[in-house]
Design a protein around this motif. Structure first.
Motif, short mmCIF file in Angstrom:
data_model
loop_
_atom_site.label_atom_id
_atom_site.label_comp_id
_atom_site.label_asym_id
_atom_site.label_seq_id
_atom_site.Cartn_x
_atom_site.Cartn_y
_atom_site.Cartn_z
N ASP A 71 46.79 41.54 48.60
CA ASP A 71 45.69 42.30 48.04
C ASP A 71 44.46 42.24 48.95
OD1 ASP A 71 47.12 43.12 45.83
OD2 ASP A 71 46.36 41.54 44.52
N GLN A 102 42.76 45.33 50.98
CA GLN A 102 41.33 45.59 50.80
C GLN A 102 40.62 45.58 52.15
OE1 GLN A 102 39.73 46.47 47.97
NE2 GLN A 102 37.92 46.76 49.27
N VAL A 132 42.52 52.22 48.39
CA VAL A 132 43.43 51.12 48.70
C VAL A 132 44.88 51.56 48.52
CG1 VAL A 132 41.79 49.26 48.23
CG2 VAL A 132 43.16 50.20 46.35
#
Length: 311
Positions: free
Chosen positions: A135, A139, A151
């Protein structure tokens, strides 16, 4: 004329195909005579094709609503993830068992299965943490690429993100002792993305490969947090370092660069050997670097000379 050319010129295809088969058999026998450890004993090797499928399934389990089938919803994704992991992790254990059998041909099937299950169990327990790392990587891609609109676009369309997903999974398996399986996974990613990251490389949080094509990161490289690399960057090893370490009887030595936090390395830069690049440093495009750089520095090649062409 080479021996190969001479041999090929004597074959009338397909009438003499039997001679080709006989020649291949002789080549295999010669190889096995010099590599008795892997001679014909029914040993099978981990399958590149199977590991490619396993990696795709693991990716869908990590990001089910983006990489999974279209019928998935937030209401049924947990059941689907559980079923996917149950099948995929079982297949992964079978591939790891093959690696264990190669490393220790005398291992019995019970111990082999138990060790493979332990590795896969520890790997499975790491998946939530790997998802959180990814993640941050995604990002970072969105934050550092002005062309990215979301994203989701970064996850779905960036080959560099696919390479990092493969690396995060392969690195964990490498640390757990499934080094051959991890290396095959890395080469699957290399073939698919053009990005070559050894599974032994240690890469920090918020990592982003901008474009990424042609990036090479070696086995003992250490990359800090929030590092950004552009296409064609090499974090390469120094062969003489390896030779000296082996001569001294050292089991491990760092032979690739260590990159500090928040470093940016632009396209085509080549960094070689166990050098250290300090935090927040910027390395310009096409730099060839074999020495340490302190934090908060800029390294560039001289600006190109632009002059009128001679008539």
């Amino acid at each position: 004329m080479t021996d190969l050319d001479r041999y090929a010129s004597t074959i009338a295809f397909p009438r003499e195909l039997g001679r080709v088969v006989d020649g291949l058999e002789l080549a295999r026998r010669e190889w096995r005579a010099g590599h008795a450890r892997h001679a014909e004993r029914g040993i099978r090797f981990p399958s590149r094709q199977a590991l490619g499928r396993i990696l795709r399934e693991l990716g869908t389990a990590l990001f089910p609503l983006r990489l999974g089938p279209p019928e998935l919803t937030a209401e049924n994704e947990n059941r689907w993830v559980e079923a996917t992991l149950e099948s995929t992790l079982s297949q992964l254990a079978a591939q790891i068992a093959l690696e264990l059998r190669i490393a220790r041909p005398a291992i019995d099937s019970v111990e082999e299965g138990e060790r493979a299950d332990r590795i896969v169990g520890d790997f499975a327990a790491s998946l939530p943490a790997i998802r959180r790392l990814l993640d941050e990587d995604i990002q970072a891609g969105y934050a550092n690429d002005p062309a990215a609109r979301s994203v989701d676009e970064v996850l779905l369309s960036y080959p560099s993100v696919a390479a990092v997903i493969h690396h995060r999974l392969a690195h964990r398996l490498h640390k757990l002792g499934a080094e051959l399986v991890a290396r095959v996974i890395a080469e699957v990613a290399h073939a698919e993305t053009g990005i070559d990251i050894h599974p032994g490389a240690r890469i920090g949080r918020g990592f982003f490969l901008d474009h990424g094509t042609g990036v090479v990161i070696g086995e003992t490289a250490i990359v800090g947090d929030r590092v950004r690399l552009y296409q064609g960057v090499t974090l390469g090893g120094e062969p003489s370092v390896t030779g000296a370490a082996r001569a001294a009887g050292e089991a491990f030595v760092r032979r690739h660069p260590e990159i500090g936090d928040d470093v940016v390395i632009f396209a085509g830069a080549v960094l070689l050997g166990p050098i250290t690049i300090g935090a927040r440093t910027r390395i310009g495009g096409n730099v060839w670097l074999r020495r340490d750089v302190p934090p908060d520095h800029v390294v560039e090649v001289p600006e190109a000379i632009i002059a009128p062409a001679h008539s």
